[in-house]
Design an enzyme around this catalytic site. Structure first.
Site, PDB file in Angstrom:
ATOM      1  N   HIS A 225      -7.362  13.725 -33.740  1.00  0.00           N
ATOM      2  CA  HIS A 225      -8.409  13.064 -32.956  1.00  0.00           C
ATOM      3  C   HIS A 225      -8.774  11.694 -33.514  1.00  0.00           C
ATOM      4  O   HIS A 225      -9.555  10.969 -32.892  1.00  0.00           O
ATOM      5  CB  HIS A 225      -9.669  13.938 -32.912  1.00  0.00           C
ATOM      6  CG  HIS A 225      -9.483  15.235 -32.198  1.00  0.00           C
ATOM      7  ND1 HIS A 225      -8.957  15.306 -30.924  1.00  0.00           N
ATOM      8  CD2 HIS A 225      -9.735  16.522 -32.576  1.00  0.00           C
ATOM      9  CE1 HIS A 225      -8.896  16.573 -30.552  1.00  0.00           C
ATOM     10  NE2 HIS A 225      -9.350  17.327 -31.537  1.00  0.00           N
ATOM     11  N   ASP A 262      -1.595  21.811 -30.553  1.00  0.00           N
ATOM     12  CA  ASP A 262      -2.985  22.192 -30.768  1.00  0.00           C
ATOM     13  C   ASP A 262      -3.624  22.377 -29.388  1.00  0.00           C
ATOM     14  O   ASP A 262      -3.210  21.738 -28.411  1.00  0.00           O
ATOM     15  CB  ASP A 262      -3.694  21.082 -31.541  1.00  0.00           C
ATOM     16  CG  ASP A 262      -5.094  21.460 -31.989  1.00  0.00           C
ATOM     17  OD1 ASP A 262      -5.243  21.902 -33.133  1.00  0.00           O
ATOM     18  OD2 ASP A 262      -6.035  21.305 -31.175  1.00  0.00           O
ATOM     19  N   HIS A 264      -6.359  21.321 -28.377  1.00  0.00           N
ATOM     20  CA  HIS A 264      -7.063  20.103 -27.975  1.00  0.00           C
ATOM     21  C   HIS A 264      -6.079  18.942 -27.818  1.00  0.00           C
ATOM     22  O   HIS A 264      -5.077  18.853 -28.526  1.00  0.00           O
ATOM     23  CB  HIS A 264      -8.119  19.728 -29.018  1.00  0.00           C
ATOM     24  CG  HIS A 264      -9.175  20.767 -29.198  1.00  0.00           C
ATOM     25  ND1 HIS A 264      -9.005  21.863 -30.022  1.00  0.00           N
ATOM     26  CD2 HIS A 264     -10.424  20.888 -28.674  1.00  0.00           C
ATOM     27  CE1 HIS A 264     -10.097  22.621 -29.988  1.00  0.00           C
ATOM     28  NE2 HIS A 264     -10.973  22.052 -29.186  1.00  0.00           N
ATOM     29  N   ASP A 342      -5.554  26.974 -32.852  1.00  0.00           N
ATOM     30  CA  ASP A 342      -6.711  27.225 -31.997  1.00  0.00           C
ATOM     31  C   ASP A 342      -6.309  27.685 -30.597  1.00  0.00           C
ATOM     32  O   ASP A 342      -7.172  27.851 -29.726  1.00  0.00           O
ATOM     33  CB  ASP A 342      -7.632  26.004 -31.921  1.00  0.00           C
ATOM     34  CG  ASP A 342      -6.877  24.711 -31.652  1.00  0.00           C
ATOM     35  OD1 ASP A 342      -5.658  24.761 -31.414  1.00  0.00           O
ATOM     36  OD2 ASP A 342      -7.511  23.636 -31.703  1.00  0.00           O
TER      37      ASP A 342
END
Length: 418
Positions: A225, A262, A264, A342
């Protein structure tokens, strides 16, 4: 009959003597408390002060020597190359070790504050302990990386962004742990940012080891991120972007594929390489969760959106199709695999329903994709917000070894995939 008042030398009343004793005892207790507090402060502060003094001394002499050189205007790309070529991050000798990278400094722990974020900030150490307990890894065979210096970080990050990390409020926003804002920044640097910088060093080094050995796993890293000018989502440094820029210069390659699995979206590296044709990004993510970065989504070469509730069979089927397309679209010289866990069923942030066996199979598919095409691969562990993530990652590494996709026996001498 008058009873004479009991007196001491200098004719002081007895009650005054008792008062002096109470005051003396109170003063001594206060003094002991202050001394204890001072000793605690020095115990916490001394390592960081020594570290800062050493860095300041080094920077002083570096600036002194550089100031003696003729002043020349250096363009941004030349400065970047200069910083990369002078970096020490490729220095650790791993010739007698397996390309698994970890340092005990990775783990973040300070007065329980780390537990205020759902991320398991001790998972990195637990992964290695699981592997060692099952004899798939020896402590002496693990590669210990160096910390990324400020000059290393400036390869991707702006001066303004790095300076912003000197404010604990900004670090609190990035790590999503509000109490961090109230801590002195020297403590934040030592207990939060230093572990991150050590993991950055691990990701950068992993590319070199992968090119030498065919594969490398940084047990930490995967801060996808964070971009050059902005952090967020528990990601303070852009380790993936740094790894790739170092590889371009030091490893003489020009084509890298990022496979980001991931849950995200990896908006950080997408912003960094949005207009760079040397980098191909396959991002398979849940569009209904953080970061909702629509600008970064425009820079994804191959976007695979898996909606909330996607289960194991459907997920792996979409992955098979995505890898087939990626293999036909781009021929990389290096793969950087962001292997967040995740996606696990029950993860409080990911929203997907992939089983532990599904995660293990996912990693196997990606490594087999790389091995079949003889492409070196770097794996970073990225997100995962359940205590079970560490066990699943360890089991996945064990499976990769059992399948012959990696070799964790330092004495075997095997070179996988190249």
């Amino acid at each position: 009959m008058t009873i004479p008042l009991l007196t001491l030398s200098h004719q002081q009343p007895f009650w005054k003597f008792r008062t002096h004793r109470v005051i003396a005892n109170t003063t001594e207790s206060t003094r002991n408390l202050c001394k204890s507090t001072l000793y605690l402060f020095l115990a916490l502060a001394t390592p960081f002060i020594a570290y800062r003094c050493f860095n300041s001394f080094t920077m002083f002499w570096s600036s002194s020597s550089s100031s003696s050189q003729p002043a020349t205007k250096i363009d941004a790309e030349s400065l970047r190359r200069q910083r990369i070529n002078s970096s020490k991050l490729y220095q650790p000798d791993a010739s007698s070790k397996v390309p698994v990278i970890y340092s005990s400094y990775y783990d973040i722990s300070f007065l329980g504050i780390e537990k205020l974020h759902p991320f398991d900030s001790s998972k990195w150490g637990r992964i290695c302990r699981f592997l060692m307990s099952e004899s798939y890894l020896e402590k002496k065979s693990i590669v210990d990386p160096l910390e990324a210096s400020r000059e290393d970080l400036l390869v991707v990050h702006t001066e303004a962004y790095l300076n912003s990390l000197n404010n604990s409020v900004n670090v609190a926003r990035i790590t999503e742990v509000p109490p961090v804002a109230m801590l002195p920044n020297w403590l934040v640097q030592m207990k939060v940012l230093y572990p991150f910088r050590r993991q950055v060093g691990g990701t950068v080094l992993a590319a070199k080891l992968a090119m030498d050995r065919g594969w490398a796993i940084n047990v930490g890293g995967g801060f996808h991120h964070c971009s050059g000018g902005r952090g967020g989502g528990f990601c303070a440094y852009a380790d993936i972007s740094l790894c790739i820029h170092f590889a371009f210069v030091r490893l003489n390659i020009s084509r890298v594929m990022i496979i980001d699995l991931d849950a995200h979206q990896g908006n950080g590296h997408e912003m960094d390489f949005g207009n760079d044709e040397r980098v191909y990004i396959l991002d398979m993510y849940n569009p209904g969760i953080y970061p909702f970065d629509m600008t970064a989504r425009n820079y994804i070469n191959q976007k695979v959106e898996v909606v909330t509730g996607t289960a194991t069979v459907d997920y792996l089927d979409q992955l098979d199709k995505a890898l087939a397309v990626a293999g036909s679209n781009f021929a990389p010289e290096l793969i950087v695999y962001n292997a967040g866990t995740d996606i696990l069923d029950g993860d409080p942030l990911g929203g997907l329903k992939v089983s532990p066996e599904g995660v293990i199979k996912r990693d196997e598919k990606v490594f087999r994709f790389a091995r079949d095409r003889k492409i070196p691969i770097v794996m970073v562990t990225s997100g995962g917000y359940m205590k079970t993530s560490a066990r699943v990652i360890a089991d996945s590494i064990i499976n990769l070894s059992n399948e012959g996709l990696i070799e964790t026996n330092v004495h075997s001498g095997r070179k996988i995939m190249i």
